[in-house]
Design a protein around this motif. Structure first.
Motif, PDB file in Angstrom:
ATOM      1  N   TYR A   5       0.786  -1.205  -0.029  1.00  0.00           N
ATOM      2  CA  TYR A   5       0.026  -0.014  -0.101  1.00  0.00           C
ATOM      3  C   TYR A   5       0.779   1.251  -0.081  1.00  0.00           C
ATOM      4  O   TYR A   5       0.570   2.210  -0.498  1.00  0.00           O
ATOM      5  N   SER A   6       2.114   1.157   0.618  1.00  0.00           N
ATOM      6  CA  SER A   6       2.905   2.531   0.850  1.00  0.00           C
ATOM      7  C   SER A   6       3.556   2.642  -0.396  1.00  0.00           C
ATOM      8  O   SER A   6       3.640   3.634  -0.986  1.00  0.00           O
ATOM      9  N   VAL A   7       3.863   1.539  -1.377  1.00  0.00           N
ATOM     10  CA  VAL A   7       4.587   1.747  -2.385  1.00  0.00           C
ATOM     11  C   VAL A   7       3.274   2.354  -3.687  1.00  0.00           C
ATOM     12  O   VAL A   7       3.629   3.289  -4.309  1.00  0.00           O
ATOM     13  N   VAL A   8       2.043   1.744  -3.355  1.00  0.00           N
ATOM     14  CA  VAL A   8       1.032   2.183  -4.467  1.00  0.00           C
ATOM     15  C   VAL A   8       0.942   3.711  -3.899  1.00  0.00           C
ATOM     16  O   VAL A   8       0.848   4.632  -4.974  1.00  0.00           O
ATOM     17  N   VAL A   9       0.882   4.365  -2.847  1.00  0.00           N
ATOM     18  CA  VAL A   9       0.592   5.692  -2.649  1.00  0.00           C
ATOM     19  C   VAL A   9       1.790   6.386  -2.819  1.00  0.00           C
ATOM     20  O   VAL A   9       1.683   7.426  -3.552  1.00  0.00           O
ATOM     21  N   GLY A  10       3.031   5.684  -2.490  1.00  0.00           N
ATOM     22  CA  GLY A  10       4.148   6.767  -2.984  1.00  0.00           C
ATOM     23  C   GLY A  10       4.217   6.967  -4.516  1.00  0.00           C
ATOM     24  O   GLY A  10       4.628   8.191  -4.859  1.00  0.00           O
ATOM     25  N   MET A  11       3.965   5.944  -5.385  1.00  0.00           N
ATOM     26  CA  MET A  11       3.856   6.055  -6.726  1.00  0.00           C
ATOM     27  C   MET A  11       2.853   6.858  -7.091  1.00  0.00           C
ATOM     28  O   MET A  11       3.214   7.627  -8.160  1.00  0.00           O
ATOM     29  N   THR A  12       1.709   6.853  -6.502  1.00  0.00           N
ATOM     30  CA  THR A  12       0.597   7.642  -7.005  1.00  0.00           C
ATOM     31  C   THR A  12       0.979   9.139  -6.865  1.00  0.00           C
ATOM     32  O   THR A  12       0.691   9.899  -7.651  1.00  0.00           O
ATOM     33  N   ILE A  13       1.548   9.368  -5.459  1.00  0.00           N
ATOM     34  CA  ILE A  13       1.945  10.871  -5.431  1.00  0.00           C
ATOM     35  C   ILE A  13       3.113  11.228  -6.377  1.00  0.00           C
ATOM     36  O   ILE A  13       3.106  12.326  -6.841  1.00  0.00           O
ATOM     37  N   ALA A  14       3.855  10.440  -6.827  1.00  0.00           N
ATOM     38  CA  ALA A  14       4.853  10.773  -7.685  1.00  0.00           C
ATOM     39  C   ALA A  14       4.376  11.110  -8.910  1.00  0.00           C
ATOM     40  O   ALA A  14       4.846  12.044  -9.472  1.00  0.00           O
ATOM     41  N   TYR A  15       3.599  10.321  -9.603  1.00  0.00           N
ATOM     42  CA  TYR A  15       3.023  10.497 -10.656  1.00  0.00           C
ATOM     43  C   TYR A  15       2.023  11.720 -10.702  1.00  0.00           C
ATOM     44  O   TYR A  15       1.788  12.403 -11.878  1.00  0.00           O
TER      45      TYR A  15
END
Length: 180
Positions: A5-15
């Protein structure tokens, strides 16, 4: 689920940040090169908010409704999983049309009704996020990732609300309405 979940949230924020940078560059380019006087009169923040909430989000809601229709046509009309439920065919289209009309049209053209709608969206979403954060913390079932996501969204909408309540932004909408 925590690490994923943290990877998904982090990548979503980056994109999202990358996309917002691209959107801001486009707005500044149009502001400097477009012959329309409204591009120069409208502050960059107003153009950004109108683009995100008046054009991009309604398009995403419409895309979800179309995707729901396609998935239900192949999987069967009783398929109600994830975000592809029966209600995904009704409320996203109505919400998208309302957001496009209020924010995409009225707020983009700097009308008083669009300004009121932008304030209402910022305040309404802020109140919902405050409620979600408080109930999640009081029940103790909210993990730190979800709580961080909710608080980030809350900071985002409170920042927009304070931006819209500034005297120069508020005055700009009132004078544009009286001049038109």
């Amino acid at each position: 689920m925590g690490q994923g979940y943290s990877v998904v949230v982090g990548m979503t924020i980056a994109y999202t940040v990358s996309f917002f940078g691209l959107l801001l560059a486009y707005i500044v380019y149009q502001r400097n090169h477009n012959q329309d006087d409204l591009w120069r009169a409208r502050p960059i923040g107003v153009s950004f908010f109108s683009a995100v909430y008046g054009y991009i989000l309604p398009l995403l809601l419409l895309a979800n409704a179309v995707l729901t229709l396609l998935i239900k046509s192949f999987k069967g009309w009783d398929f109600n999983r994830f975000i592809w439920t029966d209600s995904a065919l009704v409320w996203p289209i109505a919400a998208g049309i309302l957001m496009f009309w209020l924010i995409g049209k009225l707020f983009w053209r700097m009308k008083k009704g669009g300004y009121a709608a932008a304030l209402a969206i910022s305040l309404g979403v802020s109140l919902v996020l405050i409620y979600a954060a408080v109930t999640g913390m009081s029940r103790g079932d909210s993990d730190l990732y979800r709580l961080g996501s909710v608080i980030t969204g809350l900071i985002w909408h409170l920042s927009w609300m304070s931006y819209f309540l500034r005297l120069d932004i508020r005055g700009l909408f009132l004078t544009r309405e009286t001049l038109a």
